[in-house]
Design an enzyme around this catalytic site. Structure first.
Site, PDB file in Angstrom:
ATOM      1  N   SER A  76       0.590 113.259  72.974  1.00 39.93           N
ATOM      2  CA  SER A  76       0.189 113.886  74.147  1.00 39.93           C
ATOM      3  C   SER A  76      -0.730 114.983  73.574  1.00 39.93           C
ATOM      4  CB  SER A  76       1.268 114.338  75.285  1.00 39.93           C
ATOM      5  OG  SER A  76       1.643 115.837  74.631  1.00 39.93           O
ATOM      6  N   SER A  77      -1.584 115.629  74.584  1.00 46.89           N
ATOM      7  CA  SER A  77      -2.458 116.665  73.993  1.00 46.89           C
ATOM      8  C   SER A  77      -1.457 117.942  73.705  1.00 46.89           C
ATOM      9  CB  SER A  77      -3.216 116.972  75.428  1.00 46.89           C
ATOM     10  OG  SER A  77      -2.640 117.552  76.374  1.00 46.89           O
ATOM     11  N   CYS A  78      -0.469 118.087  73.928  1.00 43.37           N
ATOM     12  CA  CYS A  78       0.192 119.170  73.161  1.00 43.37           C
ATOM     13  C   CYS A  78       0.293 119.215  71.897  1.00 43.37           C
ATOM     14  CB  CYS A  78       1.925 119.486  73.802  1.00 43.37           C
ATOM     15  SG  CYS A  78       2.821 118.052  73.241  1.00 43.37           S
ATOM     16  N   TYR A 119       8.745 119.164  70.481  1.00 46.13           N
ATOM     17  CA  TYR A 119       8.247 117.778  71.006  1.00 46.13           C
ATOM     18  C   TYR A 119       6.875 117.551  70.211  1.00 46.13           C
ATOM     19  CZ  TYR A 119       6.310 114.459  74.171  1.00 46.13           C
ATOM     20  OH  TYR A 119       6.079 113.251  74.732  1.00 46.13           O
ATOM     21  N   LYS A 131       5.757 114.726  67.539  1.00 47.56           N
ATOM     22  CA  LYS A 131       4.632 113.718  68.025  1.00 47.56           C
ATOM     23  C   LYS A 131       3.737 113.691  66.672  1.00 47.56           C
ATOM     24  CE  LYS A 131       5.681 111.864  71.743  1.00 47.56           C
ATOM     25  NZ  LYS A 131       5.658 110.607  72.139  1.00 47.56           N
ATOM     26  N   ASN A 135      -3.169 114.844  80.933  1.00 49.98           N
ATOM     27  CA  ASN A 135      -1.720 114.784  81.868  1.00 49.98           C
ATOM     28  C   ASN A 135      -2.168 113.340  82.877  1.00 49.98           C
ATOM     29  OD1 ASN A 135      -1.012 117.527  81.338  1.00 49.98           O
ATOM     30  ND2 ASN A 135      -2.933 118.180  82.264  1.00 49.98           N
ATOM     31  N   HIS A 154       5.858 117.632  86.452  1.00 49.94           N
ATOM     32  CA  HIS A 154       4.873 118.438  86.105  1.00 49.94           C
ATOM     33  C   HIS A 154       4.164 118.884  87.206  1.00 49.94           C
ATOM     34  CE1 HIS A 154       5.349 115.682  82.299  1.00 49.94           C
ATOM     35  NE2 HIS A 154       5.537 116.937  81.868  1.00 49.94           N
TER      36      HIS A 154
HETATM   37  N1  LIG Z   1       3.372 111.938  81.434  1.00 47.20           N
HETATM   38  C1  LIG Z   1       2.256 112.446  81.240  1.00 47.20           C
HETATM   39  O1  LIG Z   1       1.590 113.207  81.804  1.00 47.20           O
HETATM   40  C2  LIG Z   1       1.975 112.205  79.739  1.00 47.20           C
HETATM   41  C3  LIG Z   1       0.743 112.680  79.415  1.00 47.20           C
HETATM   42  C4  LIG Z   1       0.351 112.309  78.034  1.00 47.20           C
HETATM   43  C5  LIG Z   1       1.125 111.540  77.202  1.00 47.20           C
HETATM   44  N2  LIG Z   1       2.285 111.191  77.481  1.00 47.20           N
HETATM   45  C6  LIG Z   1       3.120 110.458  76.518  1.00 47.20           C
HETATM   46  O2  LIG Z   1       3.469 108.957  77.201  1.00 47.20           O
HETATM   47  C7  LIG Z   1       4.874 108.719  76.513  1.00 47.20           C
HETATM   48  C8  LIG Z   1       5.847 108.273  77.779  1.00 47.20           C
HETATM   49  O3  LIG Z   1       5.652 109.331  78.715  1.00 47.20           O
HETATM   50  P1  LIG Z   1       6.204 109.025  80.115  1.00 47.20           P
HETATM   51  O4  LIG Z   1       5.340 110.505  80.905  1.00 47.20           O
HETATM   52  O5  LIG Z   1       5.790 107.920  80.570  1.00 47.20           O
HETATM   53  O6  LIG Z   1       7.688 109.340  80.092  1.00 47.20           O
HETATM   54  P2  LIG Z   1       8.759 108.963  81.057  1.00 47.20           P
HETATM   55  O7  LIG Z   1       8.138 108.542  82.542  1.00 47.20           O
HETATM   56  O8  LIG Z   1       9.804 109.715  80.985  1.00 47.20           O
HETATM   57  O9  LIG Z   1       8.999 107.320  80.388  1.00 47.20           O
HETATM   58  C9  LIG Z   1       9.720 107.423  78.945  1.00 47.20           C
HETATM   59  C10 LIG Z   1      10.498 105.975  78.901  1.00 47.20           C
HETATM   60  O10 LIG Z   1      11.055 106.151  77.542  1.00 47.20           O
HETATM   61  C11 LIG Z   1      12.521 105.525  77.711  1.00 47.20           C
HETATM   62  N3  LIG Z   1      13.427 106.016  76.638  1.00 47.20           N
HETATM   63  C12 LIG Z   1      13.618 107.417  76.358  1.00 47.20           C
HETATM   64  N4  LIG Z   1      14.470 107.449  75.451  1.00 47.20           N
HETATM   65  C13 LIG Z   1      14.953 106.056  75.075  1.00 47.20           C
HETATM   66  C14 LIG Z   1      15.561 105.764  73.913  1.00 47.20           C
HETATM   67  N5  LIG Z   1      16.244 106.444  73.086  1.00 47.20           N
HETATM   68  N6  LIG Z   1      15.555 104.093  73.994  1.00 47.20           N
HETATM   69  C15 LIG Z   1      14.849 103.636  74.794  1.00 47.20           C
HETATM   70  N7  LIG Z   1      14.043 104.019  75.761  1.00 47.20           N
HETATM   71  C16 LIG Z   1      14.147 105.252  76.050  1.00 47.20           C
HETATM   72  C17 LIG Z   1      12.758 106.029  79.055  1.00 47.20           C
HETATM   73  O11 LIG Z   1      13.875 105.368  79.756  1.00 47.20           O
HETATM   74  P3  LIG Z   1      15.267 106.238  80.584  1.00 47.20           P
HETATM   75  O12 LIG Z   1      14.412 107.013  81.311  1.00 47.20           O
HETATM   76  O13 LIG Z   1      16.018 105.219  80.850  1.00 47.20           O
HETATM   77  O14 LIG Z   1      15.835 107.248  79.376  1.00 47.20           O
HETATM   78  C18 LIG Z   1      11.626 105.886  79.919  1.00 47.20           C
HETATM   79  O15 LIG Z   1      11.494 104.582  80.474  1.00 47.20           O
HETATM   80  C19 LIG Z   1       5.078 109.885  75.902  1.00 47.20           C
HETATM   81  O16 LIG Z   1       4.810 109.675  74.498  1.00 47.20           O
HETATM   82  C20 LIG Z   1       4.338 111.130  76.607  1.00 47.20           C
HETATM   83  O17 LIG Z   1       4.067 112.190  75.500  1.00 47.20           O
HETATM   84  C21 LIG Z   1       2.723 111.333  78.982  1.00 47.20           C
END
Ligand SMILES: NC(=O)c1ccc[n+]([C@@H]2O[C@H](COP(=O)([O-])OP(=O)(O)OC[C@H]3O[C@@H](n4cnc5c(N)ncnc54)[C@H](OP(=O)(O)O)[C@@H]3O)[C@@H](O)[C@H]2O)c1
Length: 326
Positions: free
Chosen positions: A111-113, A140, A144, A169, A183
């Protein structure tokens, strides 16, 4: 469009999350018949023995690593050890197993952080590791950054084709609307919707409202990730096998807006007619966070979902879900 992944075994890690569920929808729409998923309960990616069993049995050929321990400022600052430990473990297990089991291409989401706290705007990929990180989510961000470095090192030493993508985001289906852990965009949507239902005269928004943020629909992020992983060999290798530049690509829409503009747009979509009050005693965070997306644009991708349209669609979904819970 021809989809080179259509007949391959494709593992989407974290397919129930915001990013992973969008990746899954995108691959299904693109006609990928061999998508493999596991819930967190079925496969804990922090445990190397489970990851080993999974890779040796399923032998995925492509991997989208969307699983991560993710959270807002509060969670990051109260549980920093979990954030660094779990993210390092997930990515180390998956990246290393991908190498050993001959995965053709892997895409690691960050992510952008990862960019410095006082990064020049818009943030180019080359600004990685050029200054101190924001302290609130440093564990975090460091995890990354280690993931990016790991992809790069494996590419150099083992000739793998691993790429890291840094989305801005995101918002979309399966977003987190938790009252304390969400968020800014889902938090505003939830609060303005509740205020409308309660006929409140005002909604208090944290901060001055003047800071600028960029938002991308998760379906656009997924289309960008599929675009990257489907690039012809020559273009993919130019990204993944450089010795001078990390295999890193920003994914954003290239435009930002102020939190005030975002809140006003949400109020308009929700139909909230009260006042938005900005509480300047609450922290604002970084004044601006905008990704430079020239690299991915040059590779032939651009976003397709304008913010208003994306917000309208997530609001419809949110309002339906909220109504079904009452
Ligand atoms: N959301 C944003 O705005 C954003 C922006 C930029 C980048 N990203 C990146 O996108 C990626 C995912 O983010 P997201 O927002 O989609 O997060 P999220 O909605 O929390 O989804 C993360 C997923 O990973 C699973 N997970 C976590 N720990 C695990 C483990 N130990 N084993 C198996 N599965 C596991 C979670 O399952 P459970 O819920 O069952 O734990 C969930 O399904 C991250 O790398 C993040 O940095 C997100």
């Amino acid at each position: 469009m021809h989809n080179p992944l259509a007949r391959n075994r494709v593992f989407v890690a974290g397919h129930r999350g915001l990013a992973g569920s969008a990746m899954l929808r995108c691959l299904q729409r693109a006609g990928c018949a061999g998508v493999i998923t596991r819930t967190h309960a079925e496969l804990d990616l922090t445990l190397s023995s489970q990851v080993e069993d999974f890779f040796s049995t399923e032998k995925p050929e492509y991997v989208f690593l969307c699983a991560a321990k993710v959270g807002g400022i509060m969670a990051n600052s109260t549980r920093p050890a979990e954030f660094i430990h779990q993210n390092l473990a997930i990515q180390t297990n998956v990246i290393d197993a991908s190498y050993r089991y001959g995965v053709k291409r892997l895409l690691f989401l960050g992510s952008s952080c990862i960019y410095p706290r006082d990064c020049p705007q818009p943030m180019r990929e080359s600004y990685l590791l050029t200054g101190p990180l924001e302290s609130t989510n440093r564990p975090y961000a460091v995890a990354k950054i280690a993931g990016i470095e790991m992809c790069w090192s494996y590419n150099r030493q083992y000739g793998t084709q691993f790429l890291a993508a840094m989305p801005t985001n995101l918002y979309g289906p399966n977003d987190n609307y938790h009252p304390e852990h969400s968020h800014v965009l889902p938090a505003l949507l939830r609060r303005i919707h509740s205020a409308k239902l309660a006929d409140d005269r005002e909604v208090v928004v944290w901060g001055t409202g003047t800071v600028r943020r960029e938002f991308l629909h998760s379906d656009d992020m997924a289309s960008a990730c599929l675009h990257l992983v489907s690039l012809p060999d020559e273009e993919f290798q130019a990204l993944s096998s450089s010795t001078s530049e990390a295999p890193l690509v920003n994914i954003g829409c290239g435009e930002d807006l102020t939190v005030r503009e975002l809140a006003e747009l949400i109020a308009e979509i929700v139909g909230f007619r009260g006042q938005l009050v900005f509480d300047a005693t609450k922290p604002d965070g970084t004044p601006r966070k905008l990704l430079d997306i020239s690299r991915i644009r040059a590779l032939g991708w651009q976003p397709a979902i304008p913010l208003r349209q994306g917000l309208e669609s997530v609001y419809r979904l949110y309002a339906e879900q909220a109504a079904s819970l009452t």
